[in-house]
Design a protein around this motif. Sequence first.
Motif, mmCIF file in Angstrom:
data_model
loop_
_atom_site.group_PDB
_atom_site.id
_atom_site.type_symbol
_atom_site.label_atom_id
_atom_site.label_comp_id
_atom_site.label_asym_id
_atom_site.label_seq_id
_atom_site.Cartn_x
_atom_site.Cartn_y
_atom_site.Cartn_z
ATOM 1 N N GLN A 1 15.266 14.268 11.004
ATOM 2 C CA GLN A 1 14.774 14.323 9.541
ATOM 3 C C GLN A 1 15.538 13.623 8.745
ATOM 4 O O GLN A 1 15.761 13.845 7.468
ATOM 5 N N THR A 2 15.919 12.495 9.142
ATOM 6 C CA THR A 2 16.909 11.565 8.218
ATOM 7 C C THR A 2 16.896 10.315 8.815
ATOM 8 O O THR A 2 16.644 9.877 9.766
ATOM 9 N N ILE A 3 17.007 9.307 7.662
ATOM 10 C CA ILE A 3 17.158 7.904 8.027
ATOM 11 C C ILE A 3 18.394 7.338 7.521
ATOM 12 O O ILE A 3 18.342 7.108 6.388
ATOM 13 N N PRO A 4 18.862 6.579 8.489
ATOM 14 C CA PRO A 4 20.232 6.104 8.074
ATOM 15 C C PRO A 4 19.872 4.758 7.108
ATOM 16 O O PRO A 4 18.986 4.129 7.563
ATOM 17 N N GLN A 5 20.672 4.594 6.013
ATOM 18 C CA GLN A 5 20.534 3.604 5.033
ATOM 19 C C GLN A 5 19.970 2.157 5.731
ATOM 20 O O GLN A 5 19.240 1.435 5.164
ATOM 21 N N TYR B 1 10.342 2.677 3.676
ATOM 22 C CA TYR B 1 9.812 1.769 4.558
ATOM 23 C C TYR B 1 10.924 1.120 5.373
ATOM 24 O O TYR B 1 11.746 0.282 5.101
ATOM 25 N N VAL B 2 10.731 1.288 6.828
ATOM 26 C CA VAL B 2 11.465 1.222 7.846
ATOM 27 C C VAL B 2 11.474 -0.058 8.421
ATOM 28 O O VAL B 2 10.181 -0.443 8.975
ATOM 29 N N TRP B 3 12.356 -0.893 8.872
ATOM 30 C CA TRP B 3 12.078 -2.219 9.864
ATOM 31 C C TRP B 3 13.229 -2.261 10.672
ATOM 32 O O TRP B 3 14.233 -1.726 10.506
ATOM 33 N N LYS C 1 0.784 -1.239 -0.025
ATOM 34 C CA LYS C 1 0.066 0.009 -0.115
ATOM 35 C C LYS C 1 0.783 1.100 -0.063
ATOM 36 O O LYS C 1 0.468 2.272 -0.397
ATOM 37 N N PHE C 2 2.090 1.227 0.431
ATOM 38 C CA PHE C 2 3.138 2.161 0.517
ATOM 39 C C PHE C 2 4.069 2.323 -0.252
ATOM 40 O O PHE C 2 5.255 2.833 -0.035
ATOM 41 N N GLU C 3 3.922 1.634 -1.467
ATOM 42 C CA GLU C 3 4.956 1.422 -2.477
ATOM 43 C C GLU C 3 5.696 2.815 -2.819
ATOM 44 O O GLU C 3 4.958 3.833 -2.934
ATOM 45 N N GLY C 4 6.995 2.731 -2.960
ATOM 46 C CA GLY C 4 7.540 4.139 -3.059
ATOM 47 C C GLY C 4 8.034 4.892 -2.092
ATOM 48 O O GLY C 4 9.005 5.842 -2.235
ATOM 49 N N LYS D 1 14.119 -0.765 4.763
ATOM 50 C CA LYS D 1 13.977 -1.799 3.972
ATOM 51 C C LYS D 1 13.604 -1.707 2.444
ATOM 52 O O LYS D 1 14.063 -2.652 1.754
ATOM 53 N N SER D 2 12.984 -0.778 2.245
ATOM 54 C CA SER D 2 12.878 -0.199 0.886
ATOM 55 C C SER D 2 12.662 1.104 0.828
ATOM 56 O O SER D 2 12.436 1.858 1.741
#
Lengths: 325, 84
Positions: free
Chosen positions: A288-292, A260-262, A254-257, A296-297
Amino acid sequence: MKLYIKSSDCISAQATFESALPAELSLPENGGLTCLKPDYKKFISPKLLRRMSPIIRNGVTCSLSTLKQANIEVPDAIIVGTALGCLKDTASFLTQLIEENEELPNPTHFIQSTHNTIAGQLALLLKCTNYNFTFSQMHNSFECALLDAQLMLLDEQANNVLVGGVDELPEVSYELTKDLDCYKEATLGEGGSFFVLSTEESSVELKGVKIINSPDCNIEEELKHFNLSINDVDVVIGGDVAENDATYSAFQHKFEGKPYVWYKPFMGEFGTASSMALWIASKIIEEQTIPQCWLKSGMDFNNYNNVVIYNNVGGEQSLIVLSKN
Amino acid sequence: MSELKEELKKQLIEQLNLEDFEVSDIDDNDLLFGDNGLALDSIDALEIIVLLEKEYGIKIADPKQGKDIMTSVQTLADYIESKR
């Protein structure tokens, strides 16, 4: 009335304590994901520490650090969620009863074996005689605690509530639970995350928490409770335990693109693992950032307003939504 | 007697989780309770009562005696010896 996360901290298998969202993750070669041990003596006197099992040490240390960050000495309420409570002390106590034919069990293990020991120890340490409650509702234990905190604040019974989730994974329970069907693909873990939930404004707003008591989750409908649509969501945090976790595939689709954090493959699956997700979500909004390594995607695009956390363990489902203030 | 005191110190460290203590850190006459010694508390007192019964088969029948018996490792050892 709006509610905010004033401060938070997390003790887990990763370097999360007194830290930003780590940019590197480490994984054990085998076994469960047990917590990295912070310097407990910075927060708890050695005299008290010697009697505390890992869940109490982690819960108390994490709570005291969270309160310190918020400059709060005594919160208006202490609310803890724990699925299985003080397992190590319980196992020691029960083993002694069996081995010694129900004679002469040591008092410490018995005293510290109840689920509300963490909240109780905090009350004693802080000399806090305010509302003190522990929720134990398996995989929704943390959500119940958070919901209670939210209701207290909205009902103007409190201004600052210490709320958190914590569980432990002693060797004895790892051996007993690792082969259960519900944890088949998961790496078991432990940890604790605590928050000061407040009516005082901060950068992270808690839009709400919803426990979903039905076998399905119609995410579009559920988001309407938070006045959001799929398009409004900037980041999703899922409870996937493995790359191809079928429980979350339709949800993720549903949230493609979108990013997506796991987190469960790095922090482990346990009854209050969703408290880890809330800590991650609040860090994403603050930084305001997410380390790689957490993605998950999707890609990090450095602009996050609405974060949705979805957890589903054997049909016990919940949604938590945070927004940037 | 010195063997008994050594054994008692090991048992106290293990049973009471005295993480930062070695046997050599505890003198025979160090106070077990109160701020000037090991600073044990009432839960530790319960643990010591259980230890005496479990390891040495000794019950403290009169609670008033407890304070004198549990003053130090020396007084504990004296009491155990007197009951043997």
